[in-house]
Motif scaffolding. Structure first.
Motif, PDB file in Angstrom:
ATOM      1  N   PRO A   1      22.684 -11.237   4.329  1.00 12.46           N
ATOM      2  CA  PRO A   1      21.568 -11.953   3.711  1.00 12.46           C
ATOM      3  C   PRO A   1      21.589 -13.438   4.022  1.00 12.46           C
ATOM      4  N   ALA A   2      20.412 -13.984   4.275  1.00  7.38           N
ATOM      5  CA  ALA A   2      20.283 -15.434   4.393  1.00  7.38           C
ATOM      6  C   ALA A   2      19.700 -15.888   3.066  1.00  7.38           C
ATOM      7  N   THR A   3      20.558 -16.310   2.162  1.00  4.42           N
ATOM      8  CA  THR A   3      20.092 -16.548   0.795  1.00  4.42           C
ATOM      9  C   THR A   3      19.796 -18.019   0.503  1.00  4.42           C
ATOM     10  N   ASP A   4      19.953 -18.903   1.527  1.00  5.91           N
ATOM     11  CA  ASP A   4      19.690 -20.319   1.276  1.00  5.91           C
ATOM     12  C   ASP A   4      18.232 -20.531   0.914  1.00  5.91           C
ATOM     13  N   GLU A   5      17.374 -19.799   1.634  1.00  8.23           N
ATOM     14  CA  GLU A   5      15.951 -19.911   1.353  1.00  8.23           C
ATOM     15  C   GLU A   5      15.452 -18.576   0.840  1.00  8.23           C
ATOM     16  N   LEU A   6      14.296 -18.602   0.191  1.00 12.95           N
ATOM     17  CA  LEU A   6      13.711 -17.353  -0.268  1.00 12.95           C
ATOM     18  C   LEU A   6      13.271 -16.538   0.935  1.00 12.95           C
ATOM     19  N   TRP A   7      13.650 -15.274   0.960  1.00 13.19           N
ATOM     20  CA  TRP A   7      13.227 -14.386   2.037  1.00 13.19           C
ATOM     21  C   TRP A   7      12.116 -13.524   1.479  1.00 13.19           C
ATOM     22  N   GLN A   8      10.904 -13.740   1.956  1.00 13.36           N
ATOM     23  CA  GLN A   8       9.781 -12.957   1.452  1.00 13.36           C
ATOM     24  C   GLN A   8       9.057 -12.338   2.634  1.00 13.36           C
ATOM     25  N   THR A   9       9.133 -11.022   2.730  1.00  6.39           N
ATOM     26  CA  THR A   9       8.494 -10.350   3.853  1.00  6.39           C
ATOM     27  C   THR A   9       7.445  -9.372   3.362  1.00  6.39           C
ATOM     28  N   GLN A  10       6.265  -9.516   3.917  1.00  5.70           N
ATOM     29  CA  GLN A  10       5.154  -8.638   3.566  1.00  5.70           C
ATOM     30  C   GLN A  10       5.033  -7.600   4.678  1.00  5.70           C
ATOM     31  N   LEU A  11       5.154  -6.326   4.344  1.00 10.50           N
ATOM     32  CA  LEU A  11       5.046  -5.287   5.369  1.00 10.50           C
ATOM     33  C   LEU A  11       3.595  -4.826   5.485  1.00 10.50           C
ATOM     34  N   PRO A  12       3.087  -4.714   6.722  1.00  4.84           N
ATOM     35  CA  PRO A  12       1.707  -4.246   6.879  1.00  4.84           C
ATOM     36  C   PRO A  12       1.576  -2.764   6.515  1.00  4.84           C
ATOM     37  N   VAL A  13       0.387  -2.374   6.138  1.00  2.00           N
ATOM     38  CA  VAL A  13       0.103  -0.969   5.864  1.00  2.00           C
ATOM     39  C   VAL A  13      -1.017  -0.525   6.815  1.00  2.00           C
ATOM     40  N   THR A  14      -1.192   0.778   6.971  1.00  2.00           N
ATOM     41  CA  THR A  14      -2.212   1.257   7.908  1.00  2.00           C
ATOM     42  C   THR A  14      -3.027   2.394   7.295  1.00  2.00           C
ATOM     43  N   LEU A  15      -4.257   2.513   7.734  1.00  2.00           N
ATOM     44  CA  LEU A  15      -5.100   3.630   7.292  1.00  2.00           C
ATOM     45  C   LEU A  15      -4.781   4.853   8.151  1.00  2.00           C
ATOM     46  N   VAL A  16      -4.492   5.983   7.506  1.00  2.00           N
ATOM     47  CA  VAL A  16      -4.282   7.230   8.238  1.00  2.00           C
ATOM     48  C   VAL A  16      -5.457   8.146   7.909  1.00  2.00           C
ATOM     49  N   GLU A  17      -6.311   8.373   8.910  1.00  2.00           N
ATOM     50  CA  GLU A  17      -7.503   9.190   8.660  1.00  2.00           C
ATOM     51  C   GLU A  17      -7.189  10.654   8.874  1.00  2.00           C
ATOM     52  N   ARG A  18      -7.311  11.435   7.784  1.00  2.00           N
ATOM     53  CA  ARG A  18      -7.149  12.889   7.945  1.00  2.00           C
ATOM     54  C   ARG A  18      -8.462  13.553   7.530  1.00  2.00           C
ATOM     55  N   HIS A  19      -8.430  14.617   6.720  1.00  2.00           N
ATOM     56  CA  HIS A  19      -9.679  15.370   6.508  1.00  2.00           C
ATOM     57  C   HIS A  19     -10.268  15.300   5.109  1.00  2.00           C
ATOM     58  N   SER A  20      -9.715  14.468   4.223  1.00  2.00           N
ATOM     59  CA  SER A  20     -10.271  14.421   2.864  1.00  2.00           C
ATOM     60  C   SER A  20     -11.409  13.412   2.739  1.00  2.00           C
ATOM     61  N   SER A  21     -11.740  12.750   3.833  1.00  2.21           N
ATOM     62  CA  SER A  21     -12.844  11.785   3.785  1.00  2.21           C
ATOM     63  C   SER A  21     -13.786  12.040   4.958  1.00  2.21           C
ATOM     64  N   ALA A  22     -15.086  11.892   4.691  1.00  2.05           N
ATOM     65  CA  ALA A  22     -16.091  12.058   5.768  1.00  2.05           C
ATOM     66  C   ALA A  22     -17.374  11.373   5.347  1.00  2.05           C
TER      67      ALA A  22
END
Ligand code: IPT
Length: 265
Positions: free
Chosen positions: A244-265
């Protein structure tokens, strides 16, 4: 070497998949993980004391916590580093979290692009930071399109609550033509409610979930959802805690993705 994981209910799919990823990555690094499961955020401090007594060298916390609660845990644990999964960006703590606003926006935009206008929202519990962020994100994006949700309900993340609230949302004055659901387990319950009412998914109602847990591709119909890469998050959290690099605040935002399947049309 030993790490600690304080987690919310492991009977839920998302936290159990995060725990699984944490365990396997730690195993590859020859590190053990002690897991403490808390049913209520108030029990976090007791879990923390228990794990510190076992001399863990770093801690992961996957419990929805308000800023003050998370900061308290961080101070109590010091100098042992703590990484939080389910806190808001405003908390003064190390944080690895998925972008809830982006996820909510992707789901809402997907339904808008399909031409839906009667959109109901099934949020998670009001006590959860991420649940509130997803709901706010949906409302903001629909608001930009001048659309007010036709109904809003809150479940508790379980399929059972999705079923119950699903029936409620389908019994209102206007039948929605789409439902945004804050997680896949509740979406499973919603689709069961639709089936019982003889409402076709996606013919009459589109359903969009959130999580993309391992089972969601096997729902009937396969669920369109917002993917949070739980394995990736679990692995990255272990790597950070091992150096850990704890000297500074470590803030990471992970991207999310749309997964298109068959419950939407
Ligand atoms: C969040 C899940 O999206 C939701 O389905 C539920 O399991 C919840 O956790 C439990 O707290 S993911 C979390 C890292 C915001």
């Amino acid at each position: 070497r030993t790490l600690g994981l304080i987690t919310t209910d492991l009977a839920l799919h998302a936290p159990s998949q995060i725990a699984s990823a944490v365990k396997s990555r730690a195993g590859e690094r020859g590190v053990s993980v002690m897991i403490s499961m808390v049913e209520q955020p108030e029990f976090c401090q007791a879990a923390l004391q228990e794990l510190l007594a076992q001399r863990v060298e770093g801690l992961l916390v996957n419990v929805p916590l308000d800023d003050a609660e998370a900061e308290k845990i961080r101070h109590l644990a010091a100098p042992v580093p703590v990484l939080f999964f389910d806190v808001s960006p405003s908390a003064n703590v190390h944080r690895l979290a998925f972008d809830a606003e982006q996820g909510a926006t992707l789901g809402a935009e997907h339904l808008l692009s399909l031409g839906h206008q009667q959109i109901a929202l099934l949020a998670g519990p009001e006590s959860s930071v991420s649940s509130r962020a997803r709901l706010a994100g949906w409302q903001a994006r629909l608001g930009q399109a001048d659309i007010a949700p036709c109904a809003i309900a809150h479940g508790d993340w379980s399929a059972a609550s999705g079923y119950e609230k699903g029936h409620q949302l389908l019994s209102g004055a206007t039948l929605p033509d789409a439902i945004l659901v804050a997680n896949d387990q509740m979406a499973l319950g919603v689709m069961r409610a639709c089936a019982e009412k003889g409402i076709a998914v996606p013919g009459q109602i589109s359903v969009v979930g959130f999580d993309d847990t391992a089972d969601s591709a096997w729902f009937s119909p396969p669920l369109t959802t917002i993917r949070q890469a739980f394995r990736d998050a679990g692995e990255r959290s272990v790597e950070w805690l091992l150096s850990p690099a704890t000297d500074e605040l470590w803030q990471t935002q992970l991207p999310v993705t749309l997964v298109e399947r068959h419950s939407s049309a």
